[in-house]
Structures are given as C-alpha cells and as structure tokens.
Design a protein around this motif. Structure first.
Motif, PDB file in Angstrom:
ATOM      1  N   LYS A  56      36.108  38.878  52.577  1.00  0.00           N
ATOM      2  CA  LYS A  56      36.115  37.410  52.637  1.00  0.00           C
ATOM      3  C   LYS A  56      37.511  36.888  52.958  1.00  0.00           C
ATOM      4  CE  LYS A  56      32.122  36.489  49.658  1.00  0.00           C
ATOM      5  NZ  LYS A  56      31.402  37.678  50.067  1.00  0.00           N
ATOM      6  N   ILE A  57      38.530  37.478  52.348  1.00  0.00           N
ATOM      7  CA  ILE A  57      39.907  37.057  52.637  1.00  0.00           C
ATOM      8  C   ILE A  57      40.251  37.342  54.094  1.00  0.00           C
ATOM      9  CG2 ILE A  57      42.335  37.521  52.103  1.00  0.00           C
ATOM     10  CD1 ILE A  57      41.430  38.106  49.217  1.00  0.00           C
ATOM     11  N   HIS A  58      39.851  38.511  54.582  1.00  0.00           N
ATOM     12  CA  HIS A  58      40.134  38.889  55.967  1.00  0.00           C
ATOM     13  C   HIS A  58      39.456  37.940  56.943  1.00  0.00           C
ATOM     14  CE1 HIS A  58      40.898  41.266  59.492  1.00  0.00           C
ATOM     15  NE2 HIS A  58      39.615  41.521  59.689  1.00  0.00           N
ATOM     16  N   VAL A 342      39.166  30.559  45.440  1.00  0.00           N
ATOM     17  CA  VAL A 342      39.258  31.200  44.124  1.00  0.00           C
ATOM     18  C   VAL A 342      38.306  32.380  44.048  1.00  0.00           C
ATOM     19  CG1 VAL A 342      38.849  30.870  41.654  1.00  0.00           C
ATOM     20  CG2 VAL A 342      40.044  29.101  42.960  1.00  0.00           C
ATOM     21  N   THR A 343      37.096  32.197  44.601  1.00  0.00           N
ATOM     22  CA  THR A 343      36.083  33.257  44.553  1.00  0.00           C
ATOM     23  C   THR A 343      36.557  34.509  45.265  1.00  0.00           C
ATOM     24  OG1 THR A 343      34.276  31.649  44.425  1.00  0.00           O
ATOM     25  CG2 THR A 343      33.724  33.864  45.202  1.00  0.00           C
ATOM     26  N   MET A 344      37.177  34.341  46.433  1.00  0.00           N
ATOM     27  CA  MET A 344      37.637  35.498  47.205  1.00  0.00           C
ATOM     28  C   MET A 344      38.612  36.340  46.389  1.00  0.00           C
ATOM     29  SD  MET A 344      38.091  33.946  51.073  1.00  0.00           S
ATOM     30  CE  MET A 344      39.342  32.762  50.593  1.00  0.00           C
ATOM     31  N   TRP A 345      39.600  35.661  45.811  1.00  0.00           N
ATOM     32  CA  TRP A 345      40.610  36.398  45.033  1.00  0.00           C
ATOM     33  C   TRP A 345      40.056  36.870  43.699  1.00  0.00           C
ATOM     34  CZ3 TRP A 345      44.690  38.374  47.161  1.00  0.00           C
ATOM     35  CH2 TRP A 345      45.190  37.817  48.335  1.00  0.00           C
ATOM     36  N   PHE A 346      39.103  36.118  43.141  1.00  0.00           N
ATOM     37  CA  PHE A 346      38.456  36.550  41.900  1.00  0.00           C
ATOM     38  C   PHE A 346      37.771  37.894  42.099  1.00  0.00           C
ATOM     39  CE2 PHE A 346      34.547  36.873  39.437  1.00  0.00           C
ATOM     40  CZ  PHE A 346      34.977  36.657  38.143  1.00  0.00           C
ATOM     41  N   LEU A 347      37.047  38.015  43.218  1.00  0.00           N
ATOM     42  CA  LEU A 347      36.346  39.269  43.491  1.00  0.00           C
ATOM     43  C   LEU A 347      37.326  40.432  43.622  1.00  0.00           C
ATOM     44  CD1 LEU A 347      33.707  38.005  46.095  1.00  0.00           C
ATOM     45  CD2 LEU A 347      33.268  38.711  43.746  1.00  0.00           C
ATOM     46  N   VAL A 348      38.455  40.186  44.296  1.00  0.00           N
ATOM     47  CA  VAL A 348      39.445  41.260  44.468  1.00  0.00           C
ATOM     48  C   VAL A 348      40.046  41.653  43.124  1.00  0.00           C
ATOM     49  CG1 VAL A 348      41.686  41.826  45.456  1.00  0.00           C
ATOM     50  CG2 VAL A 348      39.982  40.651  46.849  1.00  0.00           C
TER      51      VAL A 348
END
Length: 439
Positions: A56-58, A342-348
């Motif tokens: 998602k971040i990518h 927030v969700t993207m980094w939360f998952l990581v």
C-alpha cells in the motif's frame, strides 16, 4: 518480478531466514508440534500484514499510472452495508451533507416562476455553498477576460496587417499586368478600399477588445453571476443535465429536483423491501435477503452519484470561468484519506511486531481489532452483497474472522519469548516459562 521495490533476492533471503529461525526454535523445543505450528502461524500472519502494508505504501510512492492505482479504502467502504459502513463513508465524504447544501433548492420556487426571474435574481438563489466556490474563482475569471481581450487585440492587429499585405500584393500584381493608366488607377483604388476596410474592421475589433480589457472587473463579475444563475437553474428544475440512474439504460437528462425525486424513489424501494422482509413476506431465502441488500446499496450509490455529479457541474463552471482550463486546487485531505495513511503504516508496524515477536501479545490484539473493524464494515452476512474482490462465498465467517481468531489464540501464548525480541525486551520484567512439551 516483485510488485514491491524490494529485490526478489532480499525477499527470498528474508523468507529463508524466517524458515530457518522457525526450524531452530522448533528444534530447541524438541520439535514440539504445538510450538512449531503456533510460531509458524504467527510468522505467516506477521509476514502477511507487513507486506500488505509495504504494498500500500509503495502504491502511493509510485503514484497514479496506467498500471498502478494508489491505495484507497474508499471504494471498499463506498457501499459497505455493515454497522461501521456509514461512519466510514462519512470519513471520506458525506453525500447527504453535499446534497443538502448543493442540490436542494434553498427556496420553494416552481421551475416556471424561476425561469421568469432575471439573471441576477437567479444567481442570488444559487445555493450558498456553491456560490462561495464560484466567488472564489472570480479573480481567475477577471484574468481570463484580460487574457482574452489581449488575444483579441493581437488578432485584430494581425488580421489588419495580413489584409494590408494581401492588398499590396494584389495591387502590385494588377499594376504589373495593367496595360493602361486607367487600369493601374483602378487597381490602386481597389487596394486602397481593401486597406481602408481592413483598418475600419480592425479599429472596431480593437475598440471592442480594449473595452473588454478596460472593464475586465465588471465582465468577470458578470461571468460569475452567469455561472451562479446556470447552476441555480439546474437546482430549481429549469435546466437539465445528463445523468445515469438506476433502472434506466444509458444517459438521461434530468434536473436537480428530478434527481432528488429519483433518489427518494430508490430509498422508498429500499425501505419497502426491508419492511417486507421484517414482515416475513417471501420465503426468507438468501435471494430475498440479497435483493434487500441490492436496494440498500442502490440507495447509497444513488446519493453518492448525485453528490459527485453536483461537484462535477461546479468544476465545469469553474473551468469555463478560467478560460477553459481546469482550476487547479489542492483539496483538503479528508479524515478517510488520513486514516488510509495511518492504516498503511499500522499494517507494517503491527505486522513487523507480530513477525519479529516484539510486544507480541499487544500486537496480536491490535491486529485482531483491525480485522474485526473491517468485518463490521462489510460483514459476511448472507443477506449482504460480498465485498469487492472476495474469494469464495463466505457465510457469516470470512477470512477476516478466521485470521482474527488466530491472532487472539496467539495472544494467549508467550510466543514472542519462544522466538522473538520479547525474549530480550521482556526478560527483565517477566519470568521465563519455556513451553511444556507433550508427552
């Protein structure tokens, strides 16, 4: 090739290292099946969460392209029928609020009576939210008028110069071909007439352009007033616009009151279907339940489409005021867009904690909570439509619930101290209890 900017060699090395660590931990604990499979389950879920976040971040790093679409949960929540669906939709946009402030007429005036009003009077009835947006681009309209006046002035000068040159060329050719003085005089008189007409026409065009340039402020205001009146005529049912609505194939032209009437009809159909179901009509099959869900989803989609079309109309008017160029605006990030980040980094972060065994139990609880919230937005109830990209045909229990239960089961065991950083971080605070082995 990997869909992440991580070389496949690095991914393979990470996978091999993970498997090696799992085998070492299993061997240390005498190849206990319980230890092996609990650790394997934790590593698999952590890996899944972490790389889902990376992807998602990518997608945001690459940006919009033909082969990439930045991650957004808005399409998922757009028609989410669950208990949290409505709140999550509002986090991105609130169609009901948009419709109330931009589509519903401020006053009760019939289309026939509204059509009789002057342009200024019609503009005064433009919904306030839209009027403010159009007023904000009045300066752009003024600059567009000035640019158009300058363009017209240059065009007048160029046209005059070309006409004079053409007349001169024609005169020279006619004089060269003339055999008498009378013919030469006639050719010169004709060229003089053409030049005089070109100058007269150019003077008129220059005067009009100069008048427009001198009164650009007033003209800009008139354009904004006309734009407000155009929007108000749609809102009050005088004018129509192309639209696509449920139960009608192809584009139709409808006014705002007609769109609102159609939206209310879809909502009535949804309410009637729900009432029929609650009264026990029908056979109570999954087909009946899905039909109710389809009506409910259609009502949600109709409201979202109407709000979107109203904003598209405003964007068109702004573009016209800006001389045919789309107005570049930096939209304010919605709560939903901030939550996506927030969700993207939360998952990581949570995935890494689960995988590497850092604060493992807390990370498992957070991850399970995230999955439960996702489930409550789009529950796998048989009377609800399946979420986008769903594999299989889950009934009540889907992959989110299964993975959440697995995470809660992992939270019951100190697996981070069996294999993970918890063995180092928590050692000063917690007495180490190695896993008991089966007989």
């Amino acid at each position: 090739m990997s869909h992440l900017p991580i070389p496949l060699g690095v991914i393979y090395a990470g996978l091999a290292g993970t498997l090696l660590a799992l085998l070492v931990a299993a061997a240390t604990n005498r190849w206990s099946p319980r230890v092996f499979f609990l650790l394997a389950l934790r590593l698999a879920i952590g890996w899944h969460f972490m790389f889902e976040g990376f992807h998602k971040i990518h997608s945001h790093t690459v940006g919009q392209s033909e082969t990439n679409r930045p991650f957004s949960s808005e399409p998922y929540f757009k028609v989410a029928p669950g208990p949290l669906g409505e709140e999550m939709r509002k986090a991105f946009s609130d169609p009901a609020a948009e419709i109330a402030t931009k589509v519903k007429a401020p006053k009760d005036i019939s289309p026939a009576d509204f059509a009789k009003l002057s342009g200024d009077a019609q503009a005064a009835e433009c919904p306030e939210a839209v009027a403010k947006q159009l007023d904000a681009v009045e300066q752009l309209a003024r600059e567009s008028v000035k640019a158009e006046a300058a363009k017209e002035l240059k065009s007048a000068n160029d046209s005059e110069a070309k006409a004079i040159k053409d007349a001169g060329d024609a005169e020279a050719k006619a004089v060269k071909e003339a055999k008498t003085d009378a013919a030469k005089a006639a050719a010169k008189a004709k060229a003089d007439a053409v030049r005089e007409k070109a100058k007269t026409d150019a003077d008129k065009a220059r005067a009009a352009a100069q008048k427009k340039a001198d009164s650009f402020e007033a003209v800009g205001k008139e354009l904004v007033t006309a734009a407000k009146a155009a929007y108000a005529r749609w809102v009050y049912g005088v004018d129509t616009r192309p639209a696509q609505v449920k139960s009608i194939s192809g584009d139709v032209v409808l006014s705002a009151p007609q769109r609102l009437e159609h939206l209310e009809w879809v909502r009535r159909e949804a309410r009637a279907a729900e009432e029929r179901q609650s009264d026990g009509l029908g056979i109570g099959s999954g087909t009946d339940s899905k039909r109710v869900a389809e009506y409910r989803t259609a009502a949600i989609a109709a409201a979202a489409d109407l709000a979107r079309d109203a904003n598209a109309f405003v964007a068109e008017l702004k573009k016209d005021l800006n001389g045919g160029k789309a107005v570049e605006e930096t939209p304010e990030r919605s709560l939903g867009q901030r939550l996506d980040k927030v969700t993207m980094w939360f998952l990581v972060v949570v995935g890494a904690c689960v995988m590497f065994g850092l604060f493992t139990r807390v990370a498992c609880l957070f991850a399970a909570g995230f999955l439960v919230m996702t489930y409550l937005s789009h529950p796998a109830f048989p009377w609800y439509p399946l979420p986008p990209n769903t594999e299989g045909n889950p009934v009540f229990v889907n992959k989110n619930i299964i993975e959440a239960l697995a995470l809660l089961a992992l939270a019951c065991y100190p697996t981070g101290r069996w294999l993970g950083l918890d063995a180092i971080v928590l050692r000063p605070f917690v007495k180490y209890n190695p896993p008991r082995h089966e007989a």
